[in-house]
Design a protein around this motif. Sequence first.
Motif, PDB file in Angstrom:
ATOM      1  N   UNK A 165      46.548 -93.070  43.096  1.00 16.45           N
ATOM      2  CA  UNK A 165      45.226 -93.524  43.516  1.00 16.45           C
ATOM      3  C   UNK A 165      45.313 -94.587  44.605  1.00 16.45           C
ATOM      4  N   UNK A 166      46.427 -95.295  44.665  1.00 17.97           N
ATOM      5  CA  UNK A 166      46.634 -96.311  45.700  1.00 17.97           C
ATOM      6  C   UNK A 166      47.125 -95.706  47.004  1.00 17.97           C
ATOM      7  N   UNK A 167      47.319 -94.369  47.030  1.00 17.01           N
ATOM      8  CA  UNK A 167      47.741 -93.708  48.252  1.00 17.01           C
ATOM      9  C   UNK A 167      49.214 -93.431  48.348  1.00 17.01           C
ATOM     10  N   UNK A 168      49.960 -93.710  47.283  1.00 11.23           N
ATOM     11  CA  UNK A 168      51.391 -93.418  47.285  1.00 11.23           C
ATOM     12  C   UNK A 168      51.652 -92.038  46.701  1.00 11.23           C
ATOM     13  N   UNK A 169      52.871 -91.547  46.876  1.00 15.54           N
ATOM     14  CA  UNK A 169      53.259 -90.249  46.361  1.00 15.54           C
ATOM     15  C   UNK A 169      54.314 -90.430  45.279  1.00 15.54           C
ATOM     16  N   UNK A 170      54.055 -89.872  44.116  1.00 19.93           N
ATOM     17  CA  UNK A 170      54.958 -89.950  42.974  1.00 19.93           C
ATOM     18  C   UNK A 170      55.644 -88.601  42.818  1.00 19.93           C
ATOM     19  N   UNK A 171      56.962 -88.602  42.703  1.00 18.21           N
ATOM     20  CA  UNK A 171      57.709 -87.359  42.525  1.00 18.21           C
ATOM     21  C   UNK A 171      58.574 -87.457  41.285  1.00 18.21           C
ATOM     22  N   UNK A 172      58.446 -86.471  40.420  1.00 15.62           N
ATOM     23  CA  UNK A 172      59.271 -86.399  39.211  1.00 15.62           C
ATOM     24  C   UNK A 172      60.059 -85.090  39.239  1.00 15.62           C
ATOM     25  N   UNK A 173      61.362 -85.183  39.005  1.00 14.34           N
ATOM     26  CA  UNK A 173      62.191 -83.999  38.844  1.00 14.34           C
ATOM     27  C   UNK A 173      62.500 -83.854  37.361  1.00 14.34           C
ATOM     28  N   UNK A 174      62.150 -82.718  36.800  1.00 12.88           N
ATOM     29  CA  UNK A 174      62.332 -82.466  35.371  1.00 12.88           C
ATOM     30  C   UNK A 174      63.557 -81.589  35.189  1.00 12.88           C
ATOM     31  N   UNK A 175      64.440 -81.974  34.282  1.00 11.74           N
ATOM     32  CA  UNK A 175      65.664 -81.196  34.112  1.00 11.74           C
ATOM     33  C   UNK A 175      66.110 -81.162  32.655  1.00 11.74           C
ATOM     34  N   UNK A 176      66.874 -80.144  32.357  1.00 13.98           N
ATOM     35  CA  UNK A 176      67.423 -79.962  31.018  1.00 13.98           C
ATOM     36  C   UNK A 176      68.752 -80.678  30.936  1.00 13.98           C
ATOM     37  N   UNK A 177      68.898 -81.534  29.938  1.00 18.17           N
ATOM     38  CA  UNK A 177      70.127 -82.302  29.790  1.00 18.17           C
ATOM     39  C   UNK A 177      71.334 -81.402  29.534  1.00 18.17           C
ATOM     40  N   UNK A 178      72.468 -81.842  30.017  1.00 19.91           N
ATOM     41  CA  UNK A 178      73.741 -81.215  29.671  1.00 19.91           C
ATOM     42  C   UNK A 178      74.079 -81.654  28.252  1.00 19.91           C
ATOM     43  N   UNK A 179      74.240 -80.727  27.283  1.00 22.38           N
ATOM     44  CA  UNK A 179      74.497 -81.129  25.898  1.00 22.38           C
ATOM     45  C   UNK A 179      75.798 -81.894  25.727  1.00 22.38           C
ATOM     46  N   UNK A 180      76.717 -81.766  26.685  1.00 24.26           N
ATOM     47  CA  UNK A 180      78.000 -82.462  26.557  1.00 24.26           C
ATOM     48  C   UNK A 180      77.896 -83.938  26.924  1.00 24.26           C
TER      49      UNK A 180
END
Length: 253
Positions: A165-180
């Motif tokens: 809302x303040x005019x910035x851009x938010x980016x989230x990368x969603x990933x599956x954890x490595x079980x190890x």
Amino acid sequence: MMTRQIRTRTNVAVSTTILALAIWSGHVLISNTTRAADPSDYLGSGDRHHILRGDMPAGVIGQARLAGRGPVQNYFQPVAFSGPKGVGFSMPQGSEFFGAEDPSLQVGLLIGGVYRFRITGIPGAEGAELYPTVELIDRIYPPPGLATTYPIPINLDHDDLEAALEGRLVTRVIYLEDPATAFPLAETPQTSRAIELSEHQDALEVADRMGRPVAIVRIGSVAPPGAAALMPQFFFGYPAWTPIYQPEQGSQQ
């Protein structure tokens, strides 16, 4: 494998262009708490996206994934949206929106597609609307018959919405954890917190090192155009999606 988040913030202003570069990147680790047949079969060996970056235009990374191997073509990956109390999510359906003001919307999205969705009911910003995008760059592999039980969670917090809302851009990368290498600490999408990154770190590269990226969410302040002829471009051609209906509480006896 548990749910984690990584996020990068800067105070640099950004353009309101649809494909503006990210100035606040967040990365969410998602996990399938029930093991699939062999999750390691679907994990990269590292540097998997070394020629791609998280700040590339929406759609580039997803289309690159379609050119690779694996059963991702024409697969509708379940996705579940959630956010602060009072927030509602909806998907475009022609000139209308499906699931208007749904606080826990679930839909199936195609791998490689870029989908623009709507957020309403933002706390402290009555009447304001946001139109983020979610780009599916891979799928997850839950046990047979449990695809809608373990969707990719798109959980947005108040800081994300406030920054947009303040005019910035938010980016989230969603990933599956490595079980190890996953953290042995149980969390849900609602209780997990973002791990902050330096603004100079590439979101996709970090996610690659920690697991297998599956989606990119970009939240900005771009609003729909006034001209109807520009709407298909704004909504990235209206890629196909399917609703996922949840059983009503108490309906099962």
